[in-house]
Write a protein that holds these residues in place. Structure first.
Motif, mmCIF file in Angstrom:
data_model
loop_
_atom_site.group_PDB
_atom_site.id
_atom_site.type_symbol
_atom_site.label_atom_id
_atom_site.label_comp_id
_atom_site.label_asym_id
_atom_site.label_seq_id
_atom_site.Cartn_x
_atom_site.Cartn_y
_atom_site.Cartn_z
ATOM 1 N N LEU A 6 0.830 -1.201 0.000
ATOM 2 C CA LEU A 6 0.000 0.000 0.000
ATOM 3 C C LEU A 6 0.867 1.255 0.000
ATOM 4 O O LEU A 6 0.572 2.240 -0.708
ATOM 5 N N ALA A 7 1.960 1.246 0.767
ATOM 6 C CA ALA A 7 2.866 2.404 0.809
ATOM 7 C C ALA A 7 3.491 2.656 -0.553
ATOM 8 O O ALA A 7 3.596 3.817 -1.013
ATOM 9 N N LEU A 8 3.900 1.592 -1.217
ATOM 10 C CA LEU A 8 4.479 1.756 -2.552
ATOM 11 C C LEU A 8 3.454 2.298 -3.540
ATOM 12 O O LEU A 8 3.762 3.150 -4.397
ATOM 13 N N GLY A 9 2.216 1.828 -3.441
ATOM 14 C CA GLY A 9 1.170 2.323 -4.326
ATOM 15 C C GLY A 9 0.898 3.799 -4.107
ATOM 16 O O GLY A 9 0.744 4.577 -5.076
ATOM 17 N N ILE A 10 0.816 4.201 -2.814
ATOM 18 C CA ILE A 10 0.582 5.627 -2.510
ATOM 19 C C ILE A 10 1.756 6.461 -3.024
ATOM 20 O O ILE A 10 1.577 7.557 -3.586
ATOM 21 N N PHE A 11 2.993 5.955 -2.848
ATOM 22 C CA PHE A 11 4.176 6.698 -3.315
ATOM 23 C C PHE A 11 4.133 6.862 -4.833
ATOM 24 O O PHE A 11 4.433 7.936 -5.368
ATOM 25 N N TRP A 12 3.775 5.806 -5.554
ATOM 26 C CA TRP A 12 3.751 5.892 -7.025
ATOM 27 C C TRP A 12 2.684 6.886 -7.479
ATOM 28 O O TRP A 12 2.944 7.722 -8.348
ATOM 29 N N ILE A 13 1.472 6.816 -6.843
ATOM 30 C CA ILE A 13 0.393 7.738 -7.234
ATOM 31 C C ILE A 13 0.793 9.171 -6.917
ATOM 32 O O ILE A 13 0.581 10.102 -7.709
ATOM 33 N N ASP A 14 1.408 9.362 -5.745
ATOM 34 C CA ASP A 14 1.756 10.718 -5.317
ATOM 35 C C ASP A 14 2.901 11.287 -6.146
ATOM 36 O O ASP A 14 2.993 12.510 -6.354
ATOM 37 N N SER A 15 3.773 10.414 -6.657
ATOM 38 C CA SER A 15 4.975 10.903 -7.359
ATOM 39 C C SER A 15 4.800 10.985 -8.870
ATOM 40 O O SER A 15 5.389 11.875 -9.516
ATOM 41 N N PHE A 16 4.011 10.089 -9.449
ATOM 42 C CA PHE A 16 4.024 9.971 -10.895
ATOM 43 C C PHE A 16 2.651 10.136 -11.540
ATOM 44 O O PHE A 16 2.453 9.720 -12.677
ATOM 45 N N THR A 17 1.693 10.685 -10.816
ATOM 46 C CA THR A 17 0.392 10.993 -11.405
ATOM 47 C C THR A 17 0.127 12.481 -11.270
ATOM 48 O O THR A 17 0.861 13.199 -10.577
ATOM 49 N N SER A 18 -0.949 12.923 -11.926
ATOM 50 C CA SER A 18 -1.247 14.362 -11.951
ATOM 51 C C SER A 18 -2.257 14.781 -10.891
ATOM 52 O O SER A 18 -2.831 15.862 -10.968
ATOM 53 N N PHE A 19 -2.554 13.886 -9.904
ATOM 54 C CA PHE A 19 -3.481 14.284 -8.833
ATOM 55 C C PHE A 19 -2.852 15.401 -8.021
ATOM 56 O O PHE A 19 -1.675 15.325 -7.642
ATOM 57 N N ALA A 42 -0.623 11.977 0.121
ATOM 58 C CA ALA A 42 0.276 11.452 1.153
ATOM 59 C C ALA A 42 -0.434 11.209 2.484
ATOM 60 O O ALA A 42 0.069 10.480 3.354
ATOM 61 N N THR A 43 -1.613 11.829 2.662
ATOM 62 C CA THR A 43 -2.342 11.566 3.927
ATOM 63 C C THR A 43 -2.801 10.114 4.006
ATOM 64 O O THR A 43 -3.099 9.611 5.097
ATOM 65 N N LEU A 44 -2.813 9.426 2.850
ATOM 66 C CA LEU A 44 -3.225 8.013 2.868
ATOM 67 C C LEU A 44 -2.192 7.120 3.552
ATOM 68 O O LEU A 44 -2.473 5.940 3.817
ATOM 69 N N TYR A 45 -0.989 7.684 3.799
ATOM 70 C CA TYR A 45 -0.021 6.891 4.579
ATOM 71 C C TYR A 45 -0.555 6.558 5.976
ATOM 72 O O TYR A 45 -0.040 5.653 6.654
ATOM 73 N N VAL A 46 -1.586 7.273 6.414
ATOM 74 C CA VAL A 46 -2.243 6.945 7.685
ATOM 75 C C VAL A 46 -2.773 5.516 7.646
ATOM 76 O O VAL A 46 -2.702 4.764 8.639
ATOM 77 N N LEU A 47 -3.315 5.102 6.465
ATOM 78 C CA LEU A 47 -3.812 3.739 6.319
ATOM 79 C C LEU A 47 -2.685 2.719 6.461
ATOM 80 O O LEU A 47 -2.867 1.629 7.016
ATOM 81 N N VAL A 48 -1.514 3.100 5.960
ATOM 82 C CA VAL A 48 -0.349 2.210 6.102
ATOM 83 C C VAL A 48 -0.009 2.004 7.576
ATOM 84 O O VAL A 48 0.234 0.875 8.041
ATOM 85 N N VAL A 59 3.041 22.926 -0.611
ATOM 86 C CA VAL A 59 3.679 22.937 0.727
ATOM 87 C C VAL A 59 2.638 22.670 1.807
ATOM 88 O O VAL A 59 2.874 21.920 2.767
ATOM 89 N N LEU A 60 1.453 23.270 1.644
ATOM 90 C CA LEU A 60 0.385 23.048 2.648
ATOM 91 C C LEU A 60 -0.043 21.580 2.658
ATOM 92 O O LEU A 60 -0.267 20.986 3.731
ATOM 93 N N ARG A 61 -0.159 20.975 1.458
ATOM 94 C CA ARG A 61 -0.533 19.561 1.400
ATOM 95 C C ARG A 61 0.531 18.690 2.087
ATOM 96 O O ARG A 61 0.225 17.705 2.766
ATOM 97 N N LEU A 62 1.815 19.109 1.877
ATOM 98 C CA LEU A 62 2.902 18.376 2.533
ATOM 99 C C LEU A 62 2.778 18.439 4.061
ATOM 100 O O LEU A 62 2.903 17.437 4.764
#
Length: 523
Positions: free
Chosen positions: A39-52, A57-63, A104-107
């Motif tokens: 799940l962490a790898l999936g969130i990282f890929w979506i957060d890094s390589f998609t246009s959302f 990154a708040t989904l890391y809470v699920l991890v 920055v705020l999202r971060l």
């Protein structure tokens, strides 16, 4: 109640079921860790390589929530740092040229969510560790108790009672008496859900898996305590206690006392009961009963001896009177001119003394045997005067005298013969005390006081007073007189107690001994 502990009994080894649960727990932890990593790898890929452009990154809470179960603090912190590092890496990959304010705020929101979740999970780990310590402490305490404990599931009993109430049963006690088969059936439904180590040892069972599953498995069919248990559950008594018998695994009957609380608010599905083995107490009770019976036989033997000694003690004075009357008659007949009138008086006194001997023997036998005697209303002043007339010869022979205050006539209920001998015994004791002390002026004072509910008779001598060698003068066989039997005062106390009165001996402030007798006045 929580589980008492699934440790195997003996040697500290782990049970097979415990090993199986441990393996299952480890396999589940590995699967959760793998799922969290994917799940962490999936969130990282979506957060890094998609246009959302949302805070993915708040989904890391699920991890953290997925991986955080059954982790140590260090492991949880490792996952939290990893998630934070992935969040920062994604931010650098996407916004390394010109980071926007929104990015920055999202971060910051993502890091804050990670931090809060980590703090909550750390707090839960602390609570879990505390709970685990308490459970271990509770398990250790329960298993090391000297009292056996097993846990009952009484929910079926409560349901059965509610069903009876719904059918119109109002007097549950009468219903249970009329339907014993209902009690037997409900008892068969009560489950034993847990036990401690002492219960296993008490019942001769090696482990919990082999322990009895139902209450009826170890209660005999003749048990009568469960009916009262049903009533206690219906009434929700704060404490139920009963004495019954259980059958151990080897068939040995065990006498026990069981106690548990059924107060309102108690969860009837988990009711711990304390079981006390009372076999030793039963054995002690049997021993005490045998000892008591042996003691009663000894006491009967002693009573026979005491009766014989009492009769010998009490007839000494009447026999002395017999001798005195016989000697007097012989002297009057030996005169040159016999005085037949005096002879007849002496013979009449002789007959009276013989009758008195018979009466004394009968009364002493009745007294030793616990009889109440021949109780009748008596004028106490007249009885005292008659007694003094009997003692007159003996007093004159010893040069003694009794000063009697004006006697009133209170009425008491009593045995005339016993009360006369009570007073004669006290007079004789006082006379012997003054004789042994060499008192020349042998005087006694007798007074009689009456009030509304009792009469007080006081007899004081002018002798040496009570000896300090005897702390309990009324004790049987206690005496300071050479050749004395120590029965006179003991018999006096028995006579007074037979008349519901009290007797006391003390030293008079002006010298001598004082005997005080208190008797109830007749209604």
């Amino acid at each position: 109640m929580s589980d008492f502990g699934d440790r195997a009994r003996g040697g500290g080894s782990v049970s097979l079921s415990g090993v199986t649960r441990l393996r299952t727990s480890l396999d589940g932890a590995r699967l959760r860790a793998l799922a969290a990593a994917l799940l962490a790898l999936g969130i990282f890929w979506i957060d890094s390589f998609t246009s959302f452009h949302s805070a993915i990154a708040t989904l890391y809470v699920l991890v953290l929530l997925l991986a955080g179960a059954n982790l140590t603090r260090r492991q949880l912190l490792g996952w939290a740092v990893t998630c934070a590092a992935l969040t920062l890496t994604s931010f650098v990959v996407v916004h390394r040229d010109a980071p926007a304010t929104e990015a920055v705020l999202r971060l910051l929101v993502s890091i804050a969510a990670n931090t809060v979740t980590t703090a909550l999970l750390l707090h839960r780990i602390t609570l879990d560790q505390r709970m685990a310590r308490e459970e271990r402490r509770y398990t250790t305490m329960t298993d090391t108790l000297a009292v056996a404990i097993w846990e009952h599931d009484f929910s079926c009993v409560d349901a059965a009672i509610h069903a009876l109430r719904a059918c119109g049963v109002t007097d549950l006690r009468a219903y249970l008496r009329a339907h014993p088969e209902f009690v037997v059936e409900i008892r068969r439904q009560v489950r034993i859900t847990d036990v401690n180590k002492t219960a296993l040892e008490l019942m001769g069972v090696p482990n919990k898996a082999a322990f009895f599953r139902k209450l009826s498995d170890f209660l005999p069919e003749t048990d009568a305590s469960f009916a009262d248990c049903i009533l206690a559950i219906d009434e929700r008594r704060p404490m139920f206690q009963a004495e019954t018998q259980v059958i151990a695994a080897d068939g040995t009957p065990i006498d026990i006392i069981i106690a548990f609380s059924l107060a309102p608010g108690t969860c009837l599905a988990h009711v711990p009961g304390s079981i006390l083995d009372v076999r030793q107490r039963k054995r002690l009770e049997s021993t005490v009963e045998r000892t008591r019976m042996e003691l009663e036989r000894v006491q009967r033997t002693v009573a026979i001896g005491a009766m014989s000694a009492s009769i010998a003690h009490e007839i000494n004075q009447p026999i002395s009177a017999l001798q005195s009357y016989a000697d007097s008659a012989a002297r009057w007949l030996a005169r040159p001119e016999p005085d037949l009138d005096e002879v007849r008086l002496s013979l009449a006194g002789l007959n009276q003394a013989v009758a008195n001997v018979h009466a004394v023997i009968q009364r002493v036998r009745s007294l030793v045997g616990g009889s109440q005697g021949e109780m009748a209303p008596l004028r106490l002043g007249t009885l005292v005067a008659d007694t003094l007339a009997i003692a007159a010869r003996d007093l004159d022979a010893h040069g003694a005298r009794i000063h009697v205050a004006a006697l009133s006539e209170p009425t008491v209920v009593g045995d005339r013969i016993l009360l006369k001998h009570l007073l004669l015994n006290l007079i004789t004791n006082a006379l012997q005390a003054m004789e042994s002390a060499g008192i020349a002026d042998k005087r006694m004072d007798l007074t009689l006081h009456a009030n509304d509910d009792h009469v007080l008779l006081l007899l004081r001598d002018h002798g040496p007073g009570l000896s300090t060698d005897i702390t309990e003068p009324f004790e049987t066989f206690a005496t300071t007189k050479p050749g004395g039997m120590g029965l006179g005062l003991s018999i006096c106390r028995s006579i007074v107690e037979l008349h519901d009165g009290r007797i006391a001996l003390s030293n008079h402030p002006d010298g001598g001994a004082l005997a005080a007798i208190e008797l109830p006045i007749a209604a």
